[in-house]
Design a protein around this motif. Structure first.
Motif, PDB file in Angstrom:
ATOM      1  N   GLY A  37       7.895  12.760  -1.417  1.00  0.00           N
ATOM      2  CA  GLY A  37       8.005  11.700  -0.438  1.00  0.00           C
ATOM      3  C   GLY A  37       6.712  10.996  -0.114  1.00  0.00           C
ATOM      4  N   GLY A  38       6.890   9.898   0.573  1.00  0.00           N
ATOM      5  CA  GLY A  38       5.777   9.059   0.978  1.00  0.00           C
ATOM      6  C   GLY A  38       6.283   7.810   1.649  1.00  0.00           C
ATOM      7  N   CYS A  39       5.392   6.817   1.750  1.00  0.00           N
ATOM      8  CA  CYS A  39       5.746   5.589   2.436  1.00  0.00           C
ATOM      9  C   CYS A  39       5.024   4.397   1.803  1.00  0.00           C
ATOM     10  CB  CYS A  39       5.357   5.696   3.910  1.00  0.00           C
ATOM     11  SG  CYS A  39       5.874   4.279   4.908  1.00  0.00           S
ATOM     12  N   ASP A  40       5.777   3.361   1.498  1.00  0.00           N
ATOM     13  CA  ASP A  40       5.200   2.075   1.104  1.00  0.00           C
ATOM     14  C   ASP A  40       5.123   1.218   2.350  1.00  0.00           C
ATOM     15  OD1 ASP A  40       4.950   2.642  -1.583  1.00  0.00           O
ATOM     16  OD2 ASP A  40       6.847   1.702  -2.142  1.00  0.00           O
ATOM     17  N   ILE A  41       3.986   0.587   2.539  1.00  0.00           N
ATOM     18  CA  ILE A  41       3.800  -0.356   3.636  1.00  0.00           C
ATOM     19  C   ILE A  41       3.517  -1.692   2.984  1.00  0.00           C
ATOM     20  CG2 ILE A  41       2.500  -0.892   5.726  1.00  0.00           C
ATOM     21  CD1 ILE A  41       1.689   2.114   5.739  1.00  0.00           C
ATOM     22  N   GLU A  42       4.234  -2.735   3.419  1.00  0.00           N
ATOM     23  CA  GLU A  42       4.059  -4.016   2.733  1.00  0.00           C
ATOM     24  C   GLU A  42       4.009  -5.185   3.697  1.00  0.00           C
ATOM     25  OE1 GLU A  42       7.484  -4.157   0.065  1.00  0.00           O
ATOM     26  OE2 GLU A  42       8.486  -5.534   1.424  1.00  0.00           O
ATOM     27  N   THR A  70      10.088   4.410   3.540  1.00  0.00           N
ATOM     28  CA  THR A  70       9.829   5.775   3.096  1.00  0.00           C
ATOM     29  C   THR A  70      10.658   6.075   1.857  1.00  0.00           C
ATOM     30  OG1 THR A  70      11.579   6.774   4.433  1.00  0.00           O
ATOM     31  CG2 THR A  70       9.399   6.519   5.468  1.00  0.00           C
ATOM     32  N   PHE A  71      10.220   7.079   1.110  1.00  0.00           N
ATOM     33  CA  PHE A  71      10.964   7.535  -0.061  1.00  0.00           C
ATOM     34  C   PHE A  71      10.783   9.036  -0.186  1.00  0.00           C
ATOM     35  CE2 PHE A  71       6.824   5.947  -1.376  1.00  0.00           C
ATOM     36  CZ  PHE A  71       6.282   7.056  -2.032  1.00  0.00           C
ATOM     37  N   GLY A  72      11.675   9.646  -0.947  1.00  0.00           N
ATOM     38  CA  GLY A  72      11.627  11.084  -1.159  1.00  0.00           C
ATOM     39  C   GLY A  72      12.891  11.735  -0.665  1.00  0.00           C
ATOM     40  N   HIS A  73      12.907  13.048  -0.694  1.00  0.00           N
ATOM     41  CA  HIS A  73      14.087  13.788  -0.288  1.00  0.00           C
ATOM     42  C   HIS A  73      14.342  13.554   1.201  1.00  0.00           C
ATOM     43  CE1 HIS A  73      16.812  17.078   0.604  1.00  0.00           C
ATOM     44  NE2 HIS A  73      17.098  17.042  -0.680  1.00  0.00           N
ATOM     45  N   PRO A  74      15.576  13.284   1.611  1.00  0.00           N
ATOM     46  CA  PRO A  74      15.879  12.985   3.013  1.00  0.00           C
ATOM     47  C   PRO A  74      15.420  14.061   4.002  1.00  0.00           C
ATOM     48  CG  PRO A  74      17.772  12.492   1.641  1.00  0.00           C
ATOM     49  CD  PRO A  74      16.768  13.181   0.754  1.00  0.00           C
ATOM     50  N   ARG A  83       0.877  -1.176   0.000  1.00  0.00           N
ATOM     51  CA  ARG A  83       0.000   0.000   0.000  1.00  0.00           C
ATOM     52  C   ARG A  83       0.906   1.215   0.000  1.00  0.00           C
ATOM     53  NH1 ARG A  83      -4.806  -0.790   4.237  1.00  0.00           N
ATOM     54  NH2 ARG A  83      -5.496   1.067   3.143  1.00  0.00           N
ATOM     55  N   ARG A  84       0.623   2.181  -0.883  1.00  0.00           N
ATOM     56  CA  ARG A  84       1.462   3.370  -1.006  1.00  0.00           C
ATOM     57  C   ARG A  84       0.707   4.590  -0.510  1.00  0.00           C
ATOM     58  NH1 ARG A  84       5.089   4.230  -5.904  1.00  0.00           N
ATOM     59  NH2 ARG A  84       6.407   3.201  -4.405  1.00  0.00           N
ATOM     60  N   TYR A  85       1.423   5.387   0.283  1.00  0.00           N
ATOM     61  CA  TYR A  85       0.895   6.655   0.769  1.00  0.00           C
ATOM     62  C   TYR A  85       1.883   7.742   0.377  1.00  0.00           C
ATOM     63  CZ  TYR A  85      -2.184   3.692   3.445  1.00  0.00           C
ATOM     64  OH  TYR A  85      -3.119   2.754   3.799  1.00  0.00           O
ATOM     65  N   VAL A  86       1.387   8.804  -0.278  1.00  0.00           N
ATOM     66  CA  VAL A  86       2.252   9.905  -0.696  1.00  0.00           C
ATOM     67  C   VAL A  86       1.773  11.197  -0.049  1.00  0.00           C
ATOM     68  CG1 VAL A  86       2.993   8.866  -2.866  1.00  0.00           C
ATOM     69  CG2 VAL A  86       0.931  10.248  -2.812  1.00  0.00           C
ATOM     70  N   LEU A  87       2.685  12.136   0.073  1.00  0.00           N
ATOM     71  CA  LEU A  87       2.374  13.420   0.689  1.00  0.00           C
ATOM     72  C   LEU A  87       1.623  14.308  -0.295  1.00  0.00           C
ATOM     73  CD1 LEU A  87       5.814  14.089   2.403  1.00  0.00           C
ATOM     74  CD2 LEU A  87       3.704  13.331   3.490  1.00  0.00           C
ATOM     75  N   GLY A  88       0.408  14.644   0.026  1.00  0.00           N
ATOM     76  CA  GLY A  88      -0.363  15.606  -0.746  1.00  0.00           C
ATOM     77  C   GLY A  88      -0.493  15.318  -2.218  1.00  0.00           C
ATOM     78  N   GLY A  89      -0.688  14.063  -2.603  1.00  0.00           N
ATOM     79  CA  GLY A  89      -0.868  13.720  -4.007  1.00  0.00           C
ATOM     80  C   GLY A  89       0.413  13.694  -4.805  1.00  0.00           C
ATOM     81  N   ALA A  90       1.543  13.699  -4.125  1.00  0.00           N
ATOM     82  CA  ALA A  90       2.842  13.684  -4.792  1.00  0.00           C
ATOM     83  C   ALA A  90       3.064  12.341  -5.479  1.00  0.00           C
ATOM     84  CB  ALA A  90       3.941  13.920  -3.757  1.00  0.00           C
TER      85      ALA A  90
END
Length: 164
Positions: A135-140, A158-162, A121-128
């Motif tokens: 950035g965002g977060c994959d939960i698996e 998590t992914f995106g700029h550190p 399941r993927r969650y991204v910040l504000g439709g990014a």
């Protein structure tokens, strides 16, 4: 063609991630998968076999041939405090990952093939999106099989700029 991240696999991708994974012996309990997917209605499912180069792992290098589609190399840049969840310990790690498309595993000294059934399941910040740096977060939840044994894992990546 896109990979699980939604990025084209015809280019090299570099990601900075923070991950925590918990591993359990046995099969994913039905109630966990049902809870995670809300009865099978959400989540991206993928079945694949990844080949890990264990000779390189012994040298401190993480190399994986992802389902015969890409060559992934990763370097751990930090280890943070353990996180206990449901009595299991997960280690928080920061990684720099490079992924490049290939035609299949080549030149592996000591291969370990791991069969995986992954539900993400993927969650991204504000439709990014993953490639805009927001950035965002994959939960698996994953079923893992190798050496005649079964395991399952639960993970946040998590992914995106550190800085985010």
């Amino acid at each position: 063609m896109d990979d699980i991240t939604g990025l084209p696999i015809n280019e090299t991708d570099v990601l900075v991630t923070r991950e925590v994974r918990w591993f359990h012996e046995g099969a994913v309990p039905d109630e966990v998968l049902d809870w995670f997917t809300i009865g099978g209605e959400v989540g991206f499912r993928e079945n694949r076999a990844d080949t890990y180069d264990m000779a390189q792992a012994g040298r401190g290098i993480g190399l994986k041939y992802r389902g015969g589609q890409s060559y992934d190399a990763k370097h751990r840049v930090s280890i943070r405090e353990p996180l206990v969840f449901g009595g299991f310990v997960g280690i928080i790690e920061d990684w720099v990952k490079v992924s490049h498309p290939i035609g299949g595993p080549q030149g592996i000294e000591d291969p370990l093939v791991i069969e995986k059934q992954i539900t993400t399941r993927r969650y991204v910040l504000g439709g990014a999106t993953i490639d805009d740096g927001s950035g965002g977060c994959d939960i698996e939840v994953s079923s893992i099989r190798f050496g005649g044994r079964s395991y399952w894992s639960f993970a946040f990546e998590t992914f995106g700029h550190p800085s985010r």
